[in-house]
Scaffold this active site. Structure first.
Site, short mmCIF file in Angstrom:
data_model
loop_
_atom_site.label_atom_id
_atom_site.label_comp_id
_atom_site.label_asym_id
_atom_site.label_seq_id
_atom_site.Cartn_x
_atom_site.Cartn_y
_atom_site.Cartn_z
N THR A 91 18.35 -38.76 -3.73
CA THR A 91 18.37 -37.82 -4.85
C THR A 91 19.75 -37.16 -4.97
O THR A 91 20.29 -37.01 -6.07
CB THR A 91 17.27 -36.75 -4.65
OG1 THR A 91 16.02 -37.42 -4.66
CG2 THR A 91 17.29 -35.70 -5.74
N CYS B 192 0.51 0.89 7.54
CA CYS B 192 -0.15 1.18 6.26
C CYS B 192 -1.56 1.72 6.48
O CYS B 192 -2.09 2.43 5.62
CB CYS B 192 -0.19 -0.08 5.40
SG CYS B 192 1.45 -0.56 4.89
N CYS C 42 -1.37 -3.27 7.59
CA CYS C 42 -0.81 -3.42 8.94
C CYS C 42 -1.13 -2.19 9.76
O CYS C 42 -1.41 -1.11 9.23
CB CYS C 42 0.70 -3.66 8.87
SG CYS C 42 1.62 -2.19 8.38
N GLU D 20 0.84 -1.21 0.00
CA GLU D 20 0.00 0.00 0.00
C GLU D 20 0.87 1.25 0.00
O GLU D 20 0.61 2.21 -0.74
CB GLU D 20 -0.89 0.08 1.26
CG GLU D 20 -1.68 -1.14 1.59
CD GLU D 20 -0.91 -2.15 2.43
OE1 GLU D 20 0.27 -2.42 2.11
OE2 GLU D 20 -1.49 -2.68 3.38
N1 LIG Z 1 10.89 -37.54 -10.95
C1 LIG Z 1 11.07 -36.75 -9.92
O1 LIG Z 1 10.30 -35.83 -9.65
C2 LIG Z 1 12.28 -36.99 -9.06
C3 LIG Z 1 13.01 -38.11 -9.25
N2 LIG Z 1 14.09 -38.37 -8.44
C4 LIG Z 1 14.80 -39.61 -8.67
O2 LIG Z 1 14.60 -40.47 -7.55
C5 LIG Z 1 15.71 -41.34 -7.42
C6 LIG Z 1 16.17 -41.38 -5.97
O3 LIG Z 1 15.11 -41.90 -5.19
P1 LIG Z 1 15.31 -42.29 -3.66
O4 LIG Z 1 16.52 -43.16 -3.53
O5 LIG Z 1 14.00 -42.79 -3.17
O6 LIG Z 1 15.74 -40.92 -3.01
P2 LIG Z 1 15.07 -39.89 -2.00
O7 LIG Z 1 15.53 -38.55 -2.43
O8 LIG Z 1 13.62 -40.11 -1.86
O9 LIG Z 1 15.82 -40.23 -0.65
C7 LIG Z 1 15.47 -41.38 0.07
C8 LIG Z 1 16.26 -41.41 1.37
O10 LIG Z 1 15.73 -40.44 2.25
C9 LIG Z 1 16.02 -40.88 3.58
N3 LIG Z 1 14.77 -40.87 4.36
C10 LIG Z 1 13.65 -41.55 4.08
N4 LIG Z 1 12.73 -41.35 5.04
C11 LIG Z 1 13.31 -40.54 5.95
C12 LIG Z 1 12.86 -39.98 7.17
N5 LIG Z 1 11.65 -40.26 7.68
N6 LIG Z 1 13.69 -39.15 7.84
C13 LIG Z 1 14.93 -38.90 7.36
N7 LIG Z 1 15.41 -39.42 6.21
C14 LIG Z 1 14.60 -40.22 5.52
C15 LIG Z 1 16.50 -42.32 3.47
O11 LIG Z 1 17.91 -42.35 3.57
P3 LIG Z 1 18.61 -42.84 4.92
O12 LIG Z 1 17.92 -44.10 5.32
O13 LIG Z 1 20.04 -43.03 4.55
O14 LIG Z 1 18.40 -41.74 5.89
C16 LIG Z 1 16.12 -42.72 2.08
O15 LIG Z 1 16.99 -43.68 1.54
C17 LIG Z 1 16.77 -40.83 -8.37
O16 LIG Z 1 16.78 -41.66 -9.51
C18 LIG Z 1 16.29 -39.45 -8.76
O17 LIG Z 1 16.68 -39.08 -10.06
C19 LIG Z 1 14.46 -37.50 -7.47
C20 LIG Z 1 13.75 -36.35 -7.25
C21 LIG Z 1 12.59 -36.00 -8.03
N1 LIG Z 2 13.29 -35.89 -13.00
C1 LIG Z 2 12.71 -34.68 -13.03
C2 LIG Z 2 12.91 -33.75 -11.98
N2 LIG Z 2 13.72 -34.08 -10.95
C3 LIG Z 2 14.31 -33.15 -9.98
O1 LIG Z 2 15.25 -32.26 -10.58
C4 LIG Z 2 16.54 -32.41 -9.96
C5 LIG Z 2 17.66 -31.97 -10.85
O2 LIG Z 2 17.74 -30.59 -10.72
P1 LIG Z 2 18.94 -29.75 -11.38
O3 LIG Z 2 20.24 -30.41 -10.99
O4 LIG Z 2 18.80 -28.37 -10.83
O5 LIG Z 2 18.70 -29.83 -12.87
C6 LIG Z 2 16.53 -33.88 -9.63
O6 LIG Z 2 17.52 -34.24 -8.72
C7 LIG Z 2 15.15 -34.01 -9.04
O7 LIG Z 2 15.06 -33.45 -7.77
N3 LIG Z 2 12.28 -32.55 -12.07
C8 LIG Z 2 11.50 -32.22 -13.15
O8 LIG Z 2 10.94 -31.11 -13.19
N4 LIG Z 2 11.34 -33.07 -14.14
C9 LIG Z 2 11.90 -34.28 -14.15
O9 LIG Z 2 11.72 -35.01 -15.13
#
Ligand SMILES: NC(=O)C1=CN([C@@H]2O[C@H](COP(=O)(O)OP(=O)(O)OC[C@H]3O[C@@H](n4cnc5c(N)ncnc54)[C@H](OP(=O)(O)O)[C@@H]3O)[C@@H](O)[C@H]2O)C=CC1
Ligand SMILES: Nc1c(N[C@@H]2O[C@H](COP(=O)(O)O)[C@@H](O)[C@H]2O)[nH]c(=O)[nH]c1=O
Length: 388
Positions: free
Chosen positions: A257, A138, A129, A103
């Site tokens: 991840t 504001c 606010c 504002e």
């Molecule tokens: N398509 C998409 O949108 C995305 C895809 N991906 C893909 O996913 C794959 C990886 O998947 P993933 O291995 O499942 O990885 P995540 O990123 O889901 O991590 C999983 C880990 O998180 C930890 N975790 C789980 N639960 C808890 C909790 N309650 N508190 C604290 N830590 C926890 C565990 O590790 P620990 O037991 O060691 O603590 C577990 O192994 C990759 O291939 C990546 O490219 C990743 C992001 C986005």
């Molecule tokens: N696979 C997937 C995603 N995945 C997310 O994007 C991260 C990679 O980010 P950067 O390293 O910044 O490019 C990867 O680790 C996961 O968290 N995101 C999306 O929009 N589309 C996709 O198909």
């Protein structure tokens, strides 16, 4: 992984609002028609006035939404000033903590550009606010201006900053304060204001951020990218994902991840606010597997990196860091846990289709700020702000 909608329904019992499923992004732009004889009409507003209020709020919402992710821990707020004919004179937004509120900035711009004497109506997405914080109240700025009518989109859930409506109601006879919530014909505009405020309101009321899960799946439903790649969704979907990164204050991820992708988590496919606060990343990692090299690279790029062994503690941890909106970018392992614990507010499911554009679905418990993320493609940035 199973469909997240089941969890939404599971939590509906605790929710006062029905489940919202937004299919695609063309249907969630603020729009609507006035019912004849609506409350607004009964209170003596002409059709032209009501249309002016509607388009003014739309402008204020869109302007404010551009600063989501830059204002935290403050809320994103927009303000539009109209002349006596209902034409928009100025539209402004709060840019970041410590700078003028929406504002005050709008009134300042009106003075700067010589239109202050033509200002008749102020539309504000959030209750002005009434306290002296880093900037003066504001409510006083409006009271001391030529504004006759003030329209308020939402009352302020923050007890420290509230009281602005009561203060404005003390304005002299002939000057009015209207609350959108009193006008059923403006329910969708009110929802827009609620969606804009949802991240901040959630932190203030629940002491945890608004949590958005972004999940990308291929046409078979898998989240795992092909070998050697990190992503598989279309350019348009990547833009949406990066807009969400830009608007959120923190990313929650899992160690799986990090180990698979070594993600950068920066904003690349869309313009970023130069002056945004450094992004916070929380890595769920219970066995200290986080590589030092990744952590150091992220810190070198201006991120703060926190490690958590307890997913359940993350919402309050983030709220303590002033995070209004957190997004989850994690694999199926962590997303399964997040679903099981119900630790999310909305869920953006991006699914690639064999031919044609990706399919986007949003599952939400109420007015979702994702509407502004999905909608942005339809709104080119104004030329003077395109390079911010
Ligand atoms: N398509 C998409 O949108 C995305 C895809 N991906 C893909 O996913 C794959 C990886 O998947 P993933 O291995 O499942 O990885 P995540 O990123 O889901 O991590 C999983 C880990 O998180 C930890 N975790 C789980 N639960 C808890 C909790 N309650 N508190 C604290 N830590 C926890 C565990 O590790 P620990 O037991 O060691 O603590 C577990 O192994 C990759 O291939 C990546 O490219 C990743 C992001 C986005
Ligand atoms: N696979 C997937 C995603 N995945 C997310 O994007 C991260 C990679 O980010 P950067 O390293 O910044 O490019 C990867 O680790 C996961 O968290 N995101 C999306 O929009 N589309 C996709 O198909």
């Amino acid at each position: 992984m199973a469909h997240p909608a089941r969890d939404v329904r599971g939590r509906d019992t605790e929710c006062s609002r029905p489940e919202t499923v937004l299919d695609g992004w063309d249907r969630i732009i603020v729009s609507g028609v006035f019912a004849p004889g609506s409350a607004s009409a009964q209170k003596g507003h002409s059709l032209a006035q009501r249309e002016a209020v509607r388009s003014g709020f739309e402008a204020a919402l869109n302007e404010a939404a551009r600063y989501l992710g830059a204002t935290s821990p403050n809320p994103a707020v927009g303000c539009c000033l109209l002349d006596h004919e209902g034409n928009i004179l100025v539209t402004e937004a709060h840019h970041r903590t410590g700078t003028r509120h929406a504002e005050a900035l709008a009134l300042h711009r009106a003075r700067e550009t010589g239109v202050i004497d033509r200002v008749a109506t102020a539309l504000v997405t959030l209750e002005p606010c009434n306290h002296v914080g880093r900037t003066p109240p504001c409510s006083e700025a409006l009271r001391d201006s030529p504004v006759q009518d003030v329209w308020v989109g939402m009352s302020d859930p923050n007890p420290v900053a509230g009281g602005g409506i009561a203060r404005l109601r003390q304005m002299p006879e002939g000057r009015n304060v209207f609350l959108l919530e009193d006008f059923p014909a403006f329910a969708d505009v009110h929802d827009g204001c609620a969606a804009l405020l949802a991240p901040f309101a959630t932190r203030i009321v629940r002491q945890c951020p608004w949590i958005t899960v972004k999940q990308a799946r291929d046409n078979k439903g898998s989240m795992i990218p092909p070998a050697g790649r990190k992503t598989f969704t279309s350019q348009a979907s990547l833009e949406i994902a990066h807009r969400l990164r830009r608007a959120s204050d923190a990313i929650i991820t899992g160690i799986g991840t990090i180990l698979s992708d070594s993600p950068r988590f920066d904003v690349r496919h869309v313009p970023d606010h130069e002056d945004r606060t450094p992004r916070l990343v929380v890595v769920c990692d219970r066995q200290n597997r986080l590589p030092d090299s990744w952590r150091e690279k992220m810190i070198g790029s201006g991120f703060r990196v926190l490690v958590s062994r307890d997913l359940g503690e993350i919402p309050s941890l983030l709220a303590d860091h002033g995070v209004n909106w957190a997004m989850v970018e994690a694999g199926p392992g962590l997303l399964g846990e997040i679903r099981r614990l119900g630790l999310w507010d909305d869920w953006l499911d991006i699914q690639t289709t064999p031919d044609g554009p990706d399919r986007h679905r949003v599952y939400s418990h109420g007015p979702t700020p994702l509407r502004f993320i999905l909608d942005e493609g339809a709104r080119p940035l104004p030329a003077d702000k395109a390079a911010f």
